[in-house]
Enzyme design. Structure first.
Site, PDB file in Angstrom:
ATOM      1  N   GLU A  45       2.071  -6.426 -10.422  1.00  0.00           N
ATOM      2  CA  GLU A  45       1.599  -7.780 -10.110  1.00  0.00           C
ATOM      3  C   GLU A  45       1.140  -8.540 -11.353  1.00  0.00           C
ATOM      4  O   GLU A  45       1.305  -9.765 -11.434  1.00  0.00           O
ATOM      5  CB  GLU A  45       0.479  -7.740  -9.069  1.00  0.00           C
ATOM      6  CG  GLU A  45       0.969  -7.506  -7.642  1.00  0.00           C
ATOM      7  CD  GLU A  45       1.348  -6.068  -7.349  1.00  0.00           C
ATOM      8  OE1 GLU A  45       1.023  -5.185  -8.176  1.00  0.00           O
ATOM      9  OE2 GLU A  45       1.970  -5.809  -6.297  1.00  0.00           O
ATOM     10  N   HIS A  94      -3.863  -4.294   3.786  1.00  0.00           N
ATOM     11  CA  HIS A  94      -2.776  -5.209   4.149  1.00  0.00           C
ATOM     12  C   HIS A  94      -3.278  -6.306   5.081  1.00  0.00           C
ATOM     13  O   HIS A  94      -2.503  -6.902   5.803  1.00  0.00           O
ATOM     14  CB  HIS A  94      -1.632  -4.458   4.848  1.00  0.00           C
ATOM     15  CG  HIS A  94      -0.856  -3.546   3.960  1.00  0.00           C
ATOM     16  ND1 HIS A  94      -1.316  -2.319   3.557  1.00  0.00           N
ATOM     17  CD2 HIS A  94       0.356  -3.686   3.376  1.00  0.00           C
ATOM     18  CE1 HIS A  94      -0.424  -1.739   2.783  1.00  0.00           C
ATOM     19  NE2 HIS A  94       0.607  -2.543   2.652  1.00  0.00           N
TER      20      HIS A  94
END
Lengths: 335, 324
Positions: free
Chosen positions: B60, B127
């Site tokens: 990321e 998540h």
């Protein structure tokens, strides 16, 4: 300490056939500019006249100068805080450098930040932030964009052996390798991350060995031999420009001062500094130029005097300038 | 006008901008042939090629940092976080590089970092997060959180054209659930404009994201009880449309603020403080907030439902405020 320079003998400068004597004189001039800027700002710091920190790059000059000198004007460069030499190579005026370092009115950063953190997009120079390692993915992204646009430029980026231990080093270099980005990363291994010696920073023998893990070429070189730095960078840049992807160069040197001038570096063994003092990149190159009849001692001294006078004059002048007005604080948070 | 889900509207905005401006490109994990974990970019690699739809490693910081660098070199990257939870791995790039570049260098960083957020799917602590408040607290970043397909399209197009870094949050629970007519082609919703999605006279519910839909449900139920409830969808946290929110509060004199993110130091606290500061005289009841319990988002359905804000909790709080 890496094998390449772990000898008692001071190795001779190995001249590269890529340079002519005129270019050699230019290399010396840029190295002198970087060295003298440090000497003058250290003096000002001790007199209490400096603003902000002084991150001297004494001992690093051959790396930033020898590598930046390889680039074409359209190539981009992402230096770190000990790469002042690269700013001179790119043609940034001394006054601009001083204005930014001292956060004075007229600085490109409007007083929002200091030291070498500025960007000069005309000269394709983008400074670091204090979180070293952060600019590696950014420099890779710049290279990736050039690749997507079909522009044959190369991006040269620097990191210390300290910053080479960040996650962003790994993510950036791996991403560059996967995309075959036109990217060259130079690790300036100056033996210490603030007070931490290399033995407590990493366990591999050479940081350039990591290149194998990324599937790219890597080599470790003497970072105090400006001609060696030029040559290694030249081939890495050529490779990148030909679309063959990134390279990793580890240049070994010594940080001859503290992390910044507040730090007397008492943790560095005296013998280590003595060892590296004999390998001073500037003195080695001056000796080479004199021995080969390229410049005389008198000519070098003259050059030194001129640069010193100019540096003192510009810094004194810029120190007289006011800081930017307070309302600058409220501008440009968003464009 | 074609009917689209929130997800289709986001895809439509990306496709429209990529066709219009060749500087726009995408990067992220599994976004090319696979079309992304939620299929936002399904079919994109076939139309735009591997150069403009870039699969990345699980990195990321490299995705966001790479986007910043590409933006400095004249392109307009849209980076996908497979789940916005993973943005933490690129936090440094956003808060220290992207957010400071305009301020320090005067240079634009026209990047968009977009991806799914939110709970309600038993996806567990990693998540399900609502990550927007971290970035609303960082000057230099714009924060967008649409609730409707047409807004999602218009706001995403505005985000891509914005010279500043924009974080674009998509509630995954709305992706395929919400469907409405979406204008074809050019459709821009300026960042920093709230929208009154249901007018009312007795109480204002200030919401964004999934909570807008829960607020509408609550407003309908309160109507049966004789209360007229206004629902304001702020749509963007940064820049924040104070005028529309203050105007609503000044008319209804009662306010409940709701978001799915956890309560403490959530964006609702900021809205409440601003109302207290600038519209205090107009209030007939305390400002109340309905948000998630201060905990990670748990996995097992009873725990998750207990932790997240719900229509029942919002309804209960609204009744208290109406009765105050």
């Amino acid at each position: 300490m890496a094998d390449v320079v772990a000898t008692a003998e001071i190795p001779e400068i190995v001249p590269t056939s890529l340079l002519n004597d005129q270019q050699r004189v230019a290399l010396l001039r840029w190295m002198l500019h970087a060295r003298i800027f440090d000497e003058v700002t250290i003096r000002l710091y001790r007199q209490g006249k400096m603003f902000g920190s002084v991150f001297a790059q004494i001992g690093h000059e051959a790396i930033s100068v020898g590598s930046a000198a390889v680039l074409q004007p359209e190539d981009a460069i992402f230096p770190m805080h000990r790469d002042l030499g690269a700013h001179f190579v790119r043609g940034v005026p001394l006054r601009t450098i001083a204005l930014n370092h001292l956060a004075r009115q007229g600085s490109m950063m409007r007083g929002t930040d200091g030291t070498g953190h500025y960007a000069d997009p005309q000269r394709k120079l983008y400074g670091n932030i204090s979180h070293l390692g952060a600019m590696i993915p950014v420099a890779v992204g710049y290279a990736l964009a050039a690749q997507l646009k079909g522009e044959p430029i190369v991006v040269l980026n620097y990191i210390g052996e300290g910053g080479a231990q960040t996650g962003e080093f790994h993510e950036g270099l791996n991403f560059a390798a996967v995309r075959k980005a036109p990217f060259v990363l130079i690790i300036e291994n100056n033996q210490y991350a603030y007070s931490t010696p290399t033995t407590e920073e990493y366990a591999c023998k050479k940081l350039s060995d990591r290149a194998i893990g990324y599937g790219i070429p890597g080599e470790t070189i003497d970072g105090t031999d400006v001609e060696r730095v030029y040559e290694a960078t030249f081939y890495a840049v050529e490779r990148a420009r030909n679309g063959e992807g990134p390279s990793l160069i580890e240049a070994i040197c010594m940080r001859m001062r503290g992390h910044a001038e507040h730090d007397n570096a008492s943790y560095v063994p005296r013998e280590l500094l003595e060892y590296w003092k004999k390998r001073d990149p500037l003195l080695r190159y001056q000796r080479f130029l004199i021995d080969n009849g390229i410049l005389s001692e008198a000519e070098i001294q003259q050059m030194r005097r001129e640069i010193e006078a100019e540096t003192v004059r510009v810094l004194d002048d810029v120190l007289q300038l006011p800081f930017p007005p307070a309302e600058e604080a409220f501008k440009n948070v968003f464009l | 006008m074609p009917t689209m889900t929130l997800l289709q509207a986001i895809s439509d905005a990306l496709r429209y901008e990529m066709r219009r401006d060749e500087r726009v490109f995408l990067l992220g994990e599994d976004i090319a042939e696979f079309g992304g974990a939620f299929k936002v970019t399904k079919g994109f690699v076939e139309e735009f090629g591997k150069q403009r739809v870039i699969n990345t490693p699980i990195s990321e910081a490299a995705i966001i940092g790479g986007a910043i660098g590409a933006a400095l070199n004249g392109l307009i990257p849209v980076a996908e976080m497979q789940f916005m939870d993973f943005i933490t791995n690129g936090f440094n790039q956003l808060v220290n590089v992207a957010a400071t570049t305009a301020y320090r260098w005067g240079l634009p960083v026209p990047i968009v970092v977009r991806g799914p957020v939110g709970g309600g799917m038993s996806a567990g602590p990693f998540h399900s997060r609502s990550a927007e408040a971290w970035f609303a607290h960082t000057p230099g970043l714009k924060v967008v959180f649409p609730a409707f397909p047409a807004d999602a399209k218009g706001l995403l197009i505005a985000a891509i054209r914005d010279p500043n870094p924009v974080l674009f949050f998509e509630h995954k629970g709305l992706y395929r659930k919400i469907r409405e007519d979406v204008p074809e082609g050019e459709h821009v919703v300026p960042l920093g404009t709230a929208r009154i999605v249901r007018p009312g006279a007795d109480l204002s519910i200030i919401a964004y994201g999934r909570m807008v839909h829960i607020a509408l449900e609550v407003a309908a139920r309160l109507e049966d009880e004789g209360a007229s409830v206004e629902v304001v969808d702020i749509r963007t946290l940064v820049p924040f449309d104070e005028a529309t929110v203050f105007d609503s509060v000044k008319r209804t004199n009662r306010v409940v603020i709701t978001h799915e993110a956890t309560l403490t130091a959530g964006f609702g606290a900021e809205i409440a403080a601003r109302i207290a500061d600038k519209a205090f005289e107009y209030l007939d009841a305390p400002i109340r907030r309905v948000a998630a319990f201060d905990a990670p988002v748990p996995m097992a359905p009873p725990l998750e439902q207990a932790m997240l804000p719900s229509a029942e909790k919002l309804l209960d709080t609204c009744r208290q405020v109406l009765e105050y």
